[in-house]
Write a protein that holds these residues in place. Sequence first.
Motif, PDB file in Angstrom:
ATOM      1  N   ARG A 144       9.015  34.319 -21.252  1.00 18.44           N
ATOM      2  CA  ARG A 144       8.714  32.891 -21.352  1.00 18.44           C
ATOM      3  C   ARG A 144       9.900  32.062 -20.879  1.00 18.44           C
ATOM      4  NH1 ARG A 144       7.540  32.889 -27.537  1.00 18.44           N
ATOM      5  NH2 ARG A 144       9.137  34.509 -27.318  1.00 18.44           N
ATOM      6  N   ASN A 145      11.076  32.381 -21.388  1.00 18.80           N
ATOM      7  CA  ASN A 145      12.312  31.715 -20.997  1.00 18.80           C
ATOM      8  C   ASN A 145      13.399  32.769 -20.880  1.00 18.80           C
ATOM      9  OD1 ASN A 145      11.629  28.652 -21.361  1.00 18.80           O
ATOM     10  ND2 ASN A 145      10.921  29.625 -23.257  1.00 18.80           N
ATOM     11  N   VAL A 146      14.357  32.518 -19.979  1.00 17.93           N
ATOM     12  CA  VAL A 146      15.432  33.480 -19.728  1.00 17.93           C
ATOM     13  C   VAL A 146      16.778  32.766 -19.812  1.00 17.93           C
ATOM     14  CG1 VAL A 146      16.375  35.181 -18.131  1.00 17.93           C
ATOM     15  CG2 VAL A 146      13.908  34.754 -18.180  1.00 17.93           C
ATOM     16  N   LEU A 147      17.709  33.379 -20.526  1.00 17.08           N
ATOM     17  CA  LEU A 147      19.088  32.891 -20.551  1.00 17.08           C
ATOM     18  C   LEU A 147      19.888  33.659 -19.512  1.00 17.08           C
ATOM     19  CD1 LEU A 147      21.440  31.256 -21.767  1.00 17.08           C
ATOM     20  CD2 LEU A 147      21.748  33.129 -23.425  1.00 17.08           C
ATOM     21  N   VAL A 148      20.483  32.929 -18.576  1.00 19.80           N
ATOM     22  CA  VAL A 148      21.318  33.523 -17.534  1.00 19.80           C
ATOM     23  C   VAL A 148      22.744  33.042 -17.738  1.00 19.80           C
ATOM     24  CG1 VAL A 148      21.723  33.755 -15.057  1.00 19.80           C
ATOM     25  CG2 VAL A 148      19.383  33.496 -15.920  1.00 19.80           C
ATOM     26  N   VAL A 149      23.675  33.968 -17.912  1.00 12.93           N
ATOM     27  CA  VAL A 149      25.079  33.617 -18.112  1.00 12.93           C
ATOM     28  C   VAL A 149      25.933  34.376 -17.110  1.00 12.93           C
ATOM     29  CG1 VAL A 149      27.003  33.479 -19.734  1.00 12.93           C
ATOM     30  CG2 VAL A 149      24.645  33.332 -20.584  1.00 12.93           C
ATOM     31  N   ALA A 150      26.861  33.685 -16.485  1.00  6.83           N
ATOM     32  CA  ALA A 150      27.870  34.336 -15.647  1.00  6.83           C
ATOM     33  C   ALA A 150      29.210  34.153 -16.338  1.00  6.83           C
ATOM     34  CB  ALA A 150      27.896  33.722 -14.251  1.00  6.83           C
ATOM     35  N   ALA A 151      29.888  35.248 -16.613  1.00  3.47           N
ATOM     36  CA  ALA A 151      31.162  35.185 -17.325  1.00  3.47           C
ATOM     37  C   ALA A 151      32.134  36.182 -16.707  1.00  3.47           C
ATOM     38  CB  ALA A 151      30.970  35.489 -18.809  1.00  3.47           C
ATOM     39  N   GLU A 152      33.357  35.737 -16.489  1.00  2.00           N
ATOM     40  CA  GLU A 152      34.374  36.604 -15.881  1.00  2.00           C
ATOM     41  C   GLU A 152      35.720  36.423 -16.572  1.00  2.00           C
ATOM     42  OE1 GLU A 152      33.354  38.780 -13.890  1.00  2.00           O
ATOM     43  OE2 GLU A 152      32.085  37.998 -12.276  1.00  2.00           O
ATOM     44  N   ARG A 153      36.440  37.549 -16.665  1.00  2.00           N
ATOM     45  CA  ARG A 153      37.792  37.534 -17.243  1.00  2.00           C
ATOM     46  C   ARG A 153      38.732  38.278 -16.295  1.00  2.00           C
ATOM     47  NH1 ARG A 153      41.644  39.876 -20.369  1.00  2.00           N
ATOM     48  NH2 ARG A 153      42.443  38.694 -22.157  1.00  2.00           N
ATOM     49  N   PHE A 154      39.178  37.583 -15.273  1.00  2.00           N
ATOM     50  CA  PHE A 154      40.011  38.227 -14.255  1.00  2.00           C
ATOM     51  C   PHE A 154      41.475  38.338 -14.640  1.00  2.00           C
ATOM     52  CE2 PHE A 154      36.594  37.912 -11.120  1.00  2.00           C
ATOM     53  CZ  PHE A 154      36.820  39.093 -10.420  1.00  2.00           C
ATOM     54  N   SER A 155      41.890  37.613 -15.662  1.00  2.00           N
ATOM     55  CA  SER A 155      43.312  37.654 -16.037  1.00  2.00           C
ATOM     56  C   SER A 155      43.751  39.045 -16.466  1.00  2.00           C
ATOM     57  CB  SER A 155      43.601  36.649 -17.143  1.00  2.00           C
ATOM     58  OG  SER A 155      42.806  36.901 -18.291  1.00  2.00           O
ATOM     59  N   GLY A 156      42.814  39.917 -16.822  1.00  2.00           N
ATOM     60  CA  GLY A 156      43.166  41.280 -17.200  1.00  2.00           C
ATOM     61  C   GLY A 156      43.227  42.260 -16.048  1.00  2.00           C
ATOM     62  N   TRP A 157      42.941  41.782 -14.829  1.00  2.00           N
ATOM     63  CA  TRP A 157      42.882  42.671 -13.657  1.00  2.00           C
ATOM     64  C   TRP A 157      43.866  42.262 -12.572  1.00  2.00           C
ATOM     65  CZ3 TRP A 157      39.394  46.743 -13.960  1.00  2.00           C
ATOM     66  CH2 TRP A 157      38.433  46.657 -14.973  1.00  2.00           C
ATOM     67  N   LEU A 158      44.864  41.454 -12.925  1.00  2.00           N
ATOM     68  CA  LEU A 158      45.736  40.866 -11.913  1.00  2.00           C
ATOM     69  C   LEU A 158      47.055  41.607 -11.751  1.00  2.00           C
ATOM     70  CD1 LEU A 158      45.317  37.049 -12.650  1.00  2.00           C
ATOM     71  CD2 LEU A 158      44.109  38.459 -10.973  1.00  2.00           C
ATOM     72  N   ASP A 159      47.446  41.783 -10.508  1.00  2.00           N
ATOM     73  CA  ASP A 159      48.778  42.267 -10.156  1.00  2.00           C
ATOM     74  C   ASP A 159      49.653  41.040  -9.951  1.00  2.00           C
ATOM     75  OD1 ASP A 159      51.071  43.311  -9.083  1.00  2.00           O
ATOM     76  OD2 ASP A 159      50.104  44.348  -7.405  1.00  2.00           O
ATOM     77  N   MET A 160      50.550  40.782 -10.888  1.00  2.00           N
ATOM     78  CA  MET A 160      51.352  39.564 -10.837  1.00  2.00           C
ATOM     79  C   MET A 160      52.422  39.599  -9.746  1.00  2.00           C
ATOM     80  SD  MET A 160      49.824  37.678 -12.961  1.00  2.00           S
ATOM     81  CE  MET A 160      50.944  36.276 -12.983  1.00  2.00           C
ATOM     82  N   THR A 161      52.536  40.720  -9.029  1.00  2.00           N
ATOM     83  CA  THR A 161      53.451  40.785  -7.881  1.00  2.00           C
ATOM     84  C   THR A 161      52.716  40.493  -6.571  1.00  2.00           C
ATOM     85  OG1 THR A 161      53.136  43.165  -7.460  1.00  2.00           O
ATOM     86  CG2 THR A 161      54.805  42.529  -9.088  1.00  2.00           C
ATOM     87  N   ASP A 162      51.389  40.341  -6.650  1.00  2.00           N
ATOM     88  CA  ASP A 162      50.591  40.067  -5.456  1.00  2.00           C
ATOM     89  C   ASP A 162      50.194  38.601  -5.465  1.00  2.00           C
ATOM     90  OD1 ASP A 162      48.862  39.922  -3.343  1.00  2.00           O
ATOM     91  OD2 ASP A 162      47.376  41.326  -4.158  1.00  2.00           O
ATOM     92  N   ARG A 163      50.965  37.782  -4.776  1.00  2.00           N
ATOM     93  CA  ARG A 163      50.725  36.340  -4.843  1.00  2.00           C
ATOM     94  C   ARG A 163      49.446  35.929  -4.121  1.00  2.00           C
ATOM     95  NH1 ARG A 163      54.723  32.817  -0.929  1.00  2.00           N
ATOM     96  NH2 ARG A 163      54.062  33.677   1.068  1.00  2.00           N
ATOM     97  N   SER A 164      48.887  36.804  -3.296  1.00  2.00           N
ATOM     98  CA  SER A 164      47.653  36.456  -2.601  1.00  2.00           C
ATOM     99  C   SER A 164      46.434  36.486  -3.517  1.00  2.00           C
ATOM    100  CB  SER A 164      47.423  37.411  -1.420  1.00  2.00           C
ATOM    101  OG  SER A 164      47.125  38.713  -1.873  1.00  2.00           O
ATOM    102  N   THR A 165      46.553  37.153  -4.676  1.00  2.00           N
ATOM    103  CA  THR A 165      45.414  37.235  -5.596  1.00  2.00           C
ATOM    104  C   THR A 165      45.692  36.609  -6.955  1.00  2.00           C
ATOM    105  OG1 THR A 165      46.102  39.454  -6.290  1.00  2.00           O
ATOM    106  CG2 THR A 165      44.492  39.315  -4.505  1.00  2.00           C
ATOM    107  N   CYS A 166      46.905  36.799  -7.489  1.00  2.00           N
ATOM    108  CA  CYS A 166      47.152  36.329  -8.854  1.00  2.00           C
ATOM    109  C   CYS A 166      47.155  34.816  -8.962  1.00  2.00           C
ATOM    110  CB  CYS A 166      48.451  36.917  -9.409  1.00  2.00           C
ATOM    111  SG  CYS A 166      49.966  36.257  -8.685  1.00  2.00           S
ATOM    112  N   ILE A 167      47.351  34.115  -7.844  1.00  2.00           N
ATOM    113  CA  ILE A 167      47.339  32.650  -7.886  1.00  2.00           C
ATOM    114  C   ILE A 167      45.923  32.087  -7.888  1.00  2.00           C
ATOM    115  CG2 ILE A 167      49.555  32.510  -6.677  1.00  2.00           C
ATOM    116  CD1 ILE A 167      47.943  31.661  -4.168  1.00  2.00           C
ATOM    117  N   ILE A 168      44.948  32.904  -7.521  1.00  2.00           N
ATOM    118  CA  ILE A 168      43.594  32.419  -7.299  1.00  2.00           C
ATOM    119  C   ILE A 168      42.684  32.598  -8.508  1.00  2.00           C
ATOM    120  CG2 ILE A 168      41.505  32.711  -5.898  1.00  2.00           C
ATOM    121  CD1 ILE A 168      43.295  33.710  -3.634  1.00  2.00           C
ATOM    122  N   LEU A 169      42.734  33.786  -9.106  1.00  2.00           N
ATOM    123  CA  LEU A 169      41.694  34.198 -10.041  1.00  2.00           C
ATOM    124  C   LEU A 169      41.894  33.648 -11.442  1.00  2.00           C
ATOM    125  CD1 LEU A 169      41.424  37.781  -8.666  1.00  2.00           C
ATOM    126  CD2 LEU A 169      39.712  35.985  -8.449  1.00  2.00           C
TER     127      LEU A 169
END
Length: 323
Positions: A144-169
Amino acid sequence: MTTRLATSAGPHATRILGLGHYRPANVITNHDLIARGVETDDEWIKTRVGIAERHWADPDETVVDMAEQAGSKALAASGVSTADVDLVLVATCTMPTPVPAAAPNLAARLGIDAPGAFDVNSGCSGFVYALNAASAAVLTGQARNVLVVAAERFSGWLDMTDRSTCIILADGAGAAVVGPSDASGLGPAVWGSDGAQFDSVAIDEDSHFFRQEGQTVYRWATGQMAPVALAAIERAGLQPADIAAFVPHQANLRIIEALARRIELPNAVVARDIVTSGNTSAATIPLALSRMVESGEIASGAPVLLLGFGSGLAYAGQVVLAP
């Protein structure tokens, strides 16, 4: 004898009934990243990706925690009771383990009793894919009705020495309730993938850090996604001038600006949530859309062009009416 199975039928059309969003309380500015030892500067980040700040979850704050916050707000905005929700979908690619899925846990937390529940992992295009799975379930009478949720936690997957990715996510969640409607509020999706470049965006198998081939993704997105967006407008029976808002995946401000120029939407406000929210993958589109509706930038009933693209490389475009 040919066996025939019974089929179910739902309403004539569907639409988004309500939206919700959540951003963690921790605001990480560009200067905060520099203080953490990232070899960059504020001007470089703003020039390259357009981000001034992003939100990161607390160490004990999970994907499901954020999904719960956004989902509860979407339900409240929609006016739909949890007793009338039959399906819960979570678009995410950052659960800490493949099993269990986020959706059953989320449903239980929200007090939704025994719904269908599953996760959709299509990276940055995941919300649009999940939105269409929700619409199909309602149209075929499966829900009848659907709940759609998009959720992300990228702070746990970041290489803080890689400035091309850690600044974005970044981290966050956005949600929508999809239900029946007298007139169509969800246009046909235009979707596809470029699997030959599937590993351009990935989690490294050895380090478990996020990585991407930034230039490859930039060229692909700016070169290939404008026709997808225009096709979605055409399939919805509209013209570019009819579009009131453009909410693309918030990957990079340069990509967003390039797409807006190529698609040529003369009357559309363009989402630039990336500036203060960062890139939250599947969550960027519903998070930005919810914030724009809440602030009054997008009026109820206005046609909005959604365009998700990223890992896979998968993409999906669609026109929806704002709730």
